[in-house]
Scaffold this motif. Structure first.
Motif, PDB file in Angstrom:
ATOM      1  N   HIS A 190       0.866  -1.187   0.000  1.00 13.90           N
ATOM      2  CA  HIS A 190       0.000   0.000   0.000  1.00 13.90           C
ATOM      3  C   HIS A 190       0.897   1.229   0.000  1.00 13.90           C
ATOM      4  N   ASP A 206       5.388   5.355   4.981  1.00 19.26           N
ATOM      5  CA  ASP A 206       6.413   4.503   5.610  1.00 19.26           C
ATOM      6  C   ASP A 206       6.671   3.234   4.810  1.00 19.26           C
ATOM      7  N   HIS A 207       5.902   3.018   3.730  1.00 18.58           N
ATOM      8  CA  HIS A 207       6.071   1.823   2.898  1.00 18.58           C
ATOM      9  C   HIS A 207       6.520   2.145   1.467  1.00 18.58           C
ATOM     10  N   ASP A 218       0.675  -4.036   6.490  1.00 19.01           N
ATOM     11  CA  ASP A 218      -0.280  -3.413   7.420  1.00 19.01           C
ATOM     12  C   ASP A 218      -1.701  -3.956   7.281  1.00 19.01           C
ATOM     13  N   TRP A 251      -1.611  -4.960  11.470  1.00 13.83           N
ATOM     14  CA  TRP A 251      -0.610  -4.053  12.032  1.00 13.83           C
ATOM     15  C   TRP A 251       0.289  -4.767  13.047  1.00 13.83           C
ATOM     16  N   HIS A 270       4.098  -4.143  11.651  1.00 10.96           N
ATOM     17  CA  HIS A 270       4.851  -3.222  12.529  1.00 10.96           C
ATOM     18  C   HIS A 270       5.198  -3.788  13.901  1.00 10.96           C
TER      19      HIS A 270
HETATM   20 ZN   LIG Z   1       2.898   1.043   8.020  1.00 11.78          ZN
END
Ligand SMILES: [Zn+2]
Length: 285
Positions: A119, A123-124, A220, A223, A266
């Protein structure tokens, strides 16, 4: 030995070697998780899991995943660069650039052949340009929402950074983006992607054939482990579809033989659950 017999034996040898190479083609990836940053403080589980406990905590790491085999070095997600403003609220510590993290496994940025984007949250996706050779794989509906409707009135652009949108468009213009058309698609031999969690508009997770056990890199779409263990969806903003999120976790459990091999996006526990190869690198399979 008569000539017919010789032909039969020759045919059999050819058949066997063809079978052997087809077999070794279809299997056997190694899968690693590589940590490149951590959040300085523990978080209440309730921040990550809907109706999760407020009095228990989870440690949050940021990681990328490497799938290695069949002549390919495939990343799931690309991490982020530490100058991105969005990282501030996570009080990032122990940051190493994602491409430097890969050096621990002897890989240079140009060795990365493919990146499967689960996605497009910052942060990805933000580290994408660290890997200029990679062919990027993303869900089509996620892409169109990301570059279009998210920024229109009534759209939702939470977790999206404009510099990443421009970078992804450039990757597409360079002919290095493949849009995937929905659920249950084998995009590379032995590697399938699935949708349904709707962490973003149409986020995807990855199923990898490793020979004896299949591995799911959920990113995610789960999570933290608490969600998977208690079948509770992500906390507010973590999915467009809380029922879909739980159903997707239920389905993941049917796709692997051992739920140990379902890997959340995460949860710091990943780095104590699997064999440590180098500091911050574990071999999942
Ligand atoms: Zn993330």
């Amino acid at each position: 030995m008569n000539i017919l017999m010789k032909y039969v034996i020759l045919f059999f040898i050819i058949f066997l070697s063809a079978f052997k190479s087809a077999w070794s083609q279809s299997e056997r990836y190694e899968v690693y998780a590589l940590k490149f940053a951590s959040s300085a403080h523990p978080w209440p589980i309730s921040d990550w899991v809907d109706k999760g406990p407020t009095n228990d905590s989870v440690h949050i790491d940021f990681m990328i995943w490497l799938i290695k085999g069949n002549g390919k070095n495939i990343l799931v997600d690309a991490g982020f660069l530490n100058d991105i403003p969005d990282a501030k609220e996570f009080a990032i510590i122990n940051y190493t650039r994602p491409d430097s993290t890969l050096q621990k496994l002897g890989l240079k940025p140009e060795d990365i052949t493919d990146i499967i984007l689960s996605h497009p949250h910052w942060d990805h996706i933000d580290g994408l340009d660290l890997f200029p050779n990679a062919q990027v794989w993303m869900q089509q509906d996620d892409f169109y929402y990301y570059i279009g409707a998210a920024w229109q009135k009534g759209g939702f652009a939470g977790g999206f950074n404009k510099r990443d949108v421009r970078m992804l468009i450039d990757r597409n213009l360079a002919g290095k983006l493949t849009l995937v058309g929905g659920d249950n698609q084998e995009i590379i031999p032995g590697i399938k992607v699935f949708t349904g969690s709707r962490h973003t508009f149409n986020s995807q997770y990855v199923l990898v054939e490793t020979g004896n056990n299949k591995v799911i890199l959920a990113s995610d779409n789960i999570w933290v482990y608490y969600s998977l263990e208690h079948m509770q969806p992500a906390a507010g903003g973590g999915t467009f579809d809380t029922t879909g999120y739980v159903n997707a976790m239920r389905r993941m459990k049917t796709l692997v033989t051992n739920p140990r091999y379902i890997i959340p996006g995460h949860d710091a526990k990943i780095f104590s659950k699997f064999p440590v190869i180098k500091e911050g690198v574990v071999k999942i399979k």
